[in-house]
Scaffold this active site. Structure first.
Site, PDB file in Angstrom:
ATOM      1  N   SER A  91      14.775  31.134  40.675  1.00 35.66           N
ATOM      2  CA  SER A  91      14.951  29.884  39.950  1.00 35.66           C
ATOM      3  C   SER A  91      15.471  29.850  38.459  1.00 35.66           C
ATOM      4  O   SER A  91      16.222  29.051  37.798  1.00 35.66           O
ATOM      5  CB  SER A  91      13.637  29.087  39.890  1.00 35.66           C
ATOM      6  N   HIS A 106      13.892  26.734  45.880  1.00 30.69           N
ATOM      7  CA  HIS A 106      15.112  26.411  45.238  1.00 30.69           C
ATOM      8  C   HIS A 106      16.403  26.091  46.274  1.00 30.69           C
ATOM      9  O   HIS A 106      17.513  25.756  45.844  1.00 30.69           O
ATOM     10  CB  HIS A 106      15.405  26.829  43.732  1.00 30.69           C
ATOM     11  N   LYS A 143      11.708  19.706  44.832  1.00 27.21           N
ATOM     12  CA  LYS A 143      13.070  20.033  44.266  1.00 27.21           C
ATOM     13  C   LYS A 143      14.208  19.167  44.875  1.00 27.21           C
ATOM     14  O   LYS A 143      14.219  18.233  44.643  1.00 27.21           O
ATOM     15  CB  LYS A 143      13.123  21.389  44.144  1.00 27.21           C
TER      16      LYS A 143
HETATM   17  C1  LIG Z   1       8.678  25.538  41.700  1.00 30.22           C
HETATM   18  C2  LIG Z   1       8.375  26.656  42.641  1.00 30.22           C
HETATM   19  C3  LIG Z   1       7.109  26.901  42.863  1.00 30.22           C
HETATM   20  C4  LIG Z   1       5.735  25.835  42.817  1.00 30.22           C
HETATM   21  O1  LIG Z   1       6.115  24.523  43.442  1.00 30.22           O
HETATM   22  P1  LIG Z   1       5.223  23.427  42.966  1.00 30.22           P
HETATM   23  O2  LIG Z   1       5.683  22.455  44.122  1.00 30.22           O
HETATM   24  O3  LIG Z   1       6.364  22.991  41.975  1.00 30.22           O
HETATM   25  O4  LIG Z   1       4.022  23.696  42.818  1.00 30.22           O
HETATM   26  C5  LIG Z   1       7.072  28.117  43.930  1.00 30.22           C
HETATM   27  N1  LIG Z   1       7.953  28.849  44.022  1.00 30.22           N
HETATM   28  C6  LIG Z   1       9.107  28.723  43.532  1.00 30.22           C
HETATM   29  C7  LIG Z   1       9.987  29.865  43.554  1.00 30.22           C
HETATM   30  C8  LIG Z   1       9.272  27.726  42.634  1.00 30.22           C
HETATM   31  O5  LIG Z   1      10.699  27.561  42.006  1.00 30.22           O
END
Ligand SMILES: *Cc1c(COP(=O)(O)O)cnc(C)c1O
Length: 398
Positions: free
Chosen positions: A187, A215, A253
């Protein structure tokens, strides 16, 4: 007396962060038309969101959420094993299993909770976990909580991973469990792991594989023109969905809502239901969140236009950045611009905001020391004019 001493100590720690330009606070950001948002009273172009497909404000998702509220209300009442499993959950988990080509799936309240819970459930002190050095913090925290023996290999370096696997095999008893854990799209760097090679290595060493597609979900699909794309992530892109033991990802996301999923075999998912404490001891997601997620999983498979617009924007930024001679390249919708120190990064961030572009500066500990950066994320909602404006502003301020 005692707490005054403590409060002074907290204040000193905060002051030390401020002195290094590392003090963080939450900015109020209000969604506006398209990729615009309002920050400090002004409409600016948002290049900081993970809302890759623009689904977070999509009228089709809003309608699905409203319908779920009308039918089921706003809260879920209890943890899922108590009385919080709404029938919408069943529908969503069936959809996700099909979407990810997995036997079954389980929804968690967030990606953070999923990662912490699943590692705690799957491994213990006798077991081994092998992590990419730049894995998401939630995976690191899951390893810590599990008490497993864990080791980090150099970012994307599968030779280094193989060394680690060999070393562990020399020490470990044959009965211990071994998991390789990686983000698929990283990310903060926008690069990705060759899952074909990783799956092969895992199989060779008898290790199970957990891939975090936070992502990549909705952003990548089949790369074979003959196979219809479901856009379920990089496991699908590399054609290894059924060889990855657990595919994890977020609904927050690319999919525009909130929550997370884990997809895999019934044995593993039953293990999570029975052992993952972040699943067992937390109230179920509200019905509108599940309703919107069902719609989002459908739309990413049926409406190719969003993904097309996103990748057109990626190509546009790559082209304009190269023309402008900016050190800004990526194969994905995440474009990091590493500036090194936090004060410099935050100074450029502030200038960009004044010029109408919201690009968040990312500082340690989110990224390693000395690699503070601007992180530009593209979405389907950006226009070429907005991207051109950003490139011009960057040229001016760097
Ligand atoms: C955003 C993210 C998470 C956490 O997810 P949330 O739903 O925001 O708690 C876990 N792993 C990765 C790689 C992320 O980018």
């Amino acid at each position: 007396m005692k707490t005054i001493h403590m409060m002074n100590s907290y204040q000193q720690e905060l002051d030390a962060l401020s002195a290094e330009d590392r003090f963080r606070h939450c900015r109020v950001v209000t969604p506006d038309e398209g990729a615009l948002c309002v920050v400090e009273g002004r409409s600016v172009v948002n290049f900081s969101s993970n809302n890759y497909l623009g689904l977070a404000q999509d009228p089709r998702l809003k309608a699905a959420a409203v319908n779920a509220i009308e039918q089921y209300g706003v809260g879920s009442g209890a943890a899922r094993l108590i009385s919080g499993t709404n029938e919408l959950y069943e529908a969503l988990e069936e959809d996700i299993a099909r979407f990810k080509s997995a036997e079954t799936a389980l929804v968690f309240n967030s990606g953070y909770q999923a990662n912490v819970g699943l590692l705690q459930a799957l491994v213990g002190p006798k077991d081994w976990v092998f992590c990419d050095k730049l894995n998401h913090a939630s995976l690191v925290d899951g390893c810590l909580l599990s008490g497993a023996r864990w080791t980090r290999y150099r970012h994307l370096d599968l030779n280094h991973l193989e060394d680690r696997l060999r070393q562990a095999d020399a020490k470990a008893s044959p009965s211990c469990k071994k998991w390789i854990v990686t983000d698929s799209l990283f990310s903060m760097d926008g690069d990705s792991v060759d899952l074909q090679a990783l799956v092969t290595l895992a199989e060779q060493y008898g290790a199970a594989l957990l891939v975090d597609e936070a992502h990549a979900t909705g952003v990548y699909g089949s790369r074979e023109p003959s196979k219809p794309s479901r856009n379920s992530g990089l496991s699908e892109y590399f054609g290894v969905s059924q060889r990855v033991d657990l595919q994890m990802g977020t609904l927050s996301k690319g999919l525009g809502g909130f929550g997370a999923y884990v997809a895999g075999s019934k044995i593993l998912i039953d293990t999570l239901v029975n052992r993952a404490r972040s699943f067992i001891f937390s109230t179920a997601l509200p019905p509108p969140v599940i309703g919107a997620a069902i719609k989002a999983v459908e739309l990413v498979q049926t409406d190719e236009s969003m993904k097309q617009a996103l990748w057109d924007n990626v190509a546009c930024l790559r082209r304009l950045a190269a023309q402008a001679g900016l050190p800004l390249q990526s194969e994905s919708p995440v474009f990091p611009l590493v500036l090194g120190d936090a004060p410099k990064t935050m100074a450029v961030c502030r200038k960009l905001l004044e010029a109408g572009y919201f690009v968040q500066g990312i500082r340690p500990p989110t990224v390693p020391e000395g690699t503070a950066r601007l992180r530009i994320t593209l979405s389907a909602a950006h226009t070429p004019v907005q991207i051109e404006g950003l490139v011009q502003a960057l040229g001016q301020f760097l």
